[in-house]
Design an enzyme around this catalytic site. Structure first.
Site, PDB file in Angstrom:
ATOM      1  N   HIS A   9     -34.302  31.756 -24.890  1.00 18.97           N
ATOM      2  CA  HIS A   9     -32.966  31.443 -24.379  1.00 18.97           C
ATOM      3  C   HIS A   9     -32.325  30.309 -25.193  1.00 18.97           C
ATOM      4  CE1 HIS A   9     -30.465  29.508 -20.989  1.00 18.97           C
ATOM      5  NE2 HIS A   9     -29.867  30.658 -21.279  1.00 18.97           N
ATOM      6  N   ARG A  10     -31.331  30.636 -25.981  1.00 21.55           N
ATOM      7  CA  ARG A  10     -30.693  29.691 -26.929  1.00 21.55           C
ATOM      8  C   ARG A  10     -31.731  29.168 -27.926  1.00 21.55           C
ATOM      9  NH1 ARG A  10     -27.248  26.022 -22.482  1.00 21.55           N
ATOM     10  NH2 ARG A  10     -27.046  27.661 -20.937  1.00 21.55           N
ATOM     11  N   GLU A  36     -32.074  34.835 -27.570  1.00 25.13           N
ATOM     12  CA  GLU A  36     -30.822  34.982 -26.841  1.00 25.13           C
ATOM     13  C   GLU A  36     -29.836  34.013 -27.467  1.00 25.13           C
ATOM     14  OE1 GLU A  36     -27.779  34.048 -23.719  1.00 25.13           O
ATOM     15  OE2 GLU A  36     -29.183  32.656 -24.645  1.00 25.13           O
ATOM     16  N   ASP A  38     -25.611  32.728 -27.738  1.00 24.49           N
ATOM     17  CA  ASP A  38     -24.285  32.755 -27.115  1.00 24.49           C
ATOM     18  C   ASP A  38     -23.244  32.811 -28.222  1.00 24.49           C
ATOM     19  OD1 ASP A  38     -25.186  32.227 -24.327  1.00 24.49           O
ATOM     20  OD2 ASP A  38     -25.928  30.382 -25.254  1.00 24.49           O
ATOM     21  N   HIS A  51     -22.698  27.705 -26.985  1.00 21.13           N
ATOM     22  CA  HIS A  51     -22.654  28.106 -25.577  1.00 21.13           C
ATOM     23  C   HIS A  51     -21.328  27.807 -24.881  1.00 21.13           C
ATOM     24  CE1 HIS A  51     -23.358  27.730 -21.218  1.00 21.13           C
ATOM     25  NE2 HIS A  51     -24.177  28.756 -21.406  1.00 21.13           N
ATOM     26  N   GLU A 103     -25.239  37.347 -26.415  1.00 21.86           N
ATOM     27  CA  GLU A 103     -24.400  37.239 -25.224  1.00 21.86           C
ATOM     28  C   GLU A 103     -22.953  37.009 -25.620  1.00 21.86           C
ATOM     29  OE1 GLU A 103     -25.309  34.249 -22.204  1.00 21.86           O
ATOM     30  OE2 GLU A 103     -23.417  34.767 -21.202  1.00 21.86           O
ATOM     31  N   LYS A 105     -19.686  35.676 -24.818  1.00 23.07           N
ATOM     32  CA  LYS A 105     -19.179  34.678 -23.882  1.00 23.07           C
ATOM     33  C   LYS A 105     -17.710  34.901 -23.538  1.00 23.07           C
ATOM     34  CE  LYS A 105     -22.451  31.887 -22.641  1.00 23.07           C
ATOM     35  NZ  LYS A 105     -22.844  32.000 -21.223  1.00 23.07           N
ATOM     36  N   ASP A 228     -36.655  29.343 -21.808  1.00 21.26           N
ATOM     37  CA  ASP A 228     -36.478  28.181 -22.682  1.00 21.26           C
ATOM     38  C   ASP A 228     -37.796  27.793 -23.359  1.00 21.26           C
ATOM     39  OD1 ASP A 228     -33.853  27.929 -21.704  1.00 21.26           O
ATOM     40  OD2 ASP A 228     -34.485  26.642 -20.055  1.00 21.26           O
TER      41      ASP A 228
HETATM   42  O1  G3P Z   1     -28.861  35.481 -20.956  1.00 23.23           O
HETATM   43  C1  G3P Z   1     -28.961  34.677 -19.847  1.00 23.23           C
HETATM   44  C2  G3P Z   1     -28.188  33.399 -19.920  1.00 23.23           C
HETATM   45  O2  G3P Z   1     -27.985  33.037 -21.252  1.00 23.23           O
HETATM   46  C3  G3P Z   1     -26.884  33.418 -19.211  1.00 23.23           C
HETATM   47  O3  G3P Z   1     -26.392  32.156 -18.940  1.00 23.23           O
HETATM   48  O4  G3P Z   1     -25.084  30.143 -19.317  1.00 23.23           O
HETATM   49  O5  G3P Z   1     -27.357  30.281 -20.247  1.00 23.23           O
HETATM   50  O6  G3P Z   1     -25.533  31.613 -21.249  1.00 23.23           O
HETATM   51  P1  G3P Z   1     -26.089  31.000 -19.993  1.00 23.23           P
HETATM   52 MG    MG Z   2     -26.465  32.786 -22.736  1.00 24.68          MG
END
Ligand code: G3P
Ligand code: MG
Length: 248
Positions: A9-10, A36, A38, A51, A103, A105, A228
């Site tokens: 995640h990121r 993942e 953004d 993000h 993702e 955004k 994470d």
């Molecule tokens: O992919 C899940 C997650 O990334 C969604 O929320 O705010 O972390 O981008 P956020």
């Molecule tokens: Mg995300």
């Protein structure tokens, strides 16, 4: 039991600055299968991996991304690093043999994202996700072969959102998603996960930062864990495998 996709995640964002090349390289070192990321667009049309809607977490007076050029955005210091472009992250993913969970955004640059993934030969290792139906519908029109994940689980006191989350199949069918990306809290709704899996959707859950939760989700049939701490989850799930093997 199959090893799920470990989706950083990121990047490995618990240990490195989120959404940076360092965080993505570390995630690859730790055994993540996908990153993942953004994606947003700057005022001059560049796709970047960032993000927030504004820069306020990184400078005293926040500016909206849509009002900045790529050059201006790149002058922001992210602990010694710069905001990467989608192009740069794609090139690194290719080099490291990792896939991407992109993702969206915002709505409006779906075709540009699909084109960039195709140019880097990442079509077969990518899934595009979004909280926005419109973004996924536009992506489907631009690139029907790209898998699409519908995100759910924002913390907002809006009864329409709660209603939609309690009936994810209707929304998944409407956007012709191939996967459901729920926050793990949504899976507390009895029967919900089973109904989505039985309908044939992949399920990638966010944000799973606990080994025992990860093991329970995998046992329940989820296909991917967005986390994470990719290294910790890889270790937790590998131990589980060797534990089950020792019992066999
Ligand atoms: O992919 C899940 C997650 O990334 C969604 O929320 O705010 O972390 O981008 P956020
Ligand atoms: Mg995300």
């Amino acid at each position: 039991m199959q090893m799920p996709a470990i989706i950083a995640h990121r990047g490995a964002s618990a240990e490195a600055q989120e959404n940076t090349l360092t965080a993505f390289a570390l995630a690859a070192d730790q055994g993540a299968t996908l990153w993942e990321i953004d994606v947003r667009r700057t005022g001059d049309g560049a796709l970047v991996v960032f993000h927030d809607e504004t820069t306020e977490r990184f400078e005293p007076i926040g500016r909206p991304l849509c009002a900045l050029t790529l050059g201006q955005l790149r002058r922001i210091d992210l602990g010694g690093e710069r905001v990467p472009t989608l192009d740069e992250v794609c090139a690194l993913a290719r080099e490291r043999g990792c896939g991407l969970n992109v993702e969206l955004k915002e709505v409006g640059y779906e075709e540009q994202v699909a084109y960039t993934l195709a140019r880097h030969g990442l079509y077969d290792q990518a899934i595009v996700s979004s909280f926005y139906d419109e973004a996924l519908l536009r992506l489907r029109a631009a690139a029907p072969a790209l898998p699409r994940g519908l995100l759910m689980g924002v913390q907002r006191l809006d009864p329409r959102i709660r209603w939609r989350e309690a009936r994810p199949l209707a929304a998944l069918r409407r956007v012709e998603a191939t996967a459901w990306h729920p926050h793990f809290r949504l899976l507390l709704i009895p029967g919900l996960l089973r109904s989505v899996l039985q309908a044939g959707y992949q399920v990638n859950v966010w944000t799973v930062n606990d080994g025992s939760l990860a093991r329970r989700l995998v046992a329940a049939g989820v296909s991917g864990l967005i986390t994470d701490i990719p290294g910790t989850l890889v270790a937790a799930l590998s131990n589980r495998d060797s534990f089950s093997r020792s019992l066999a």
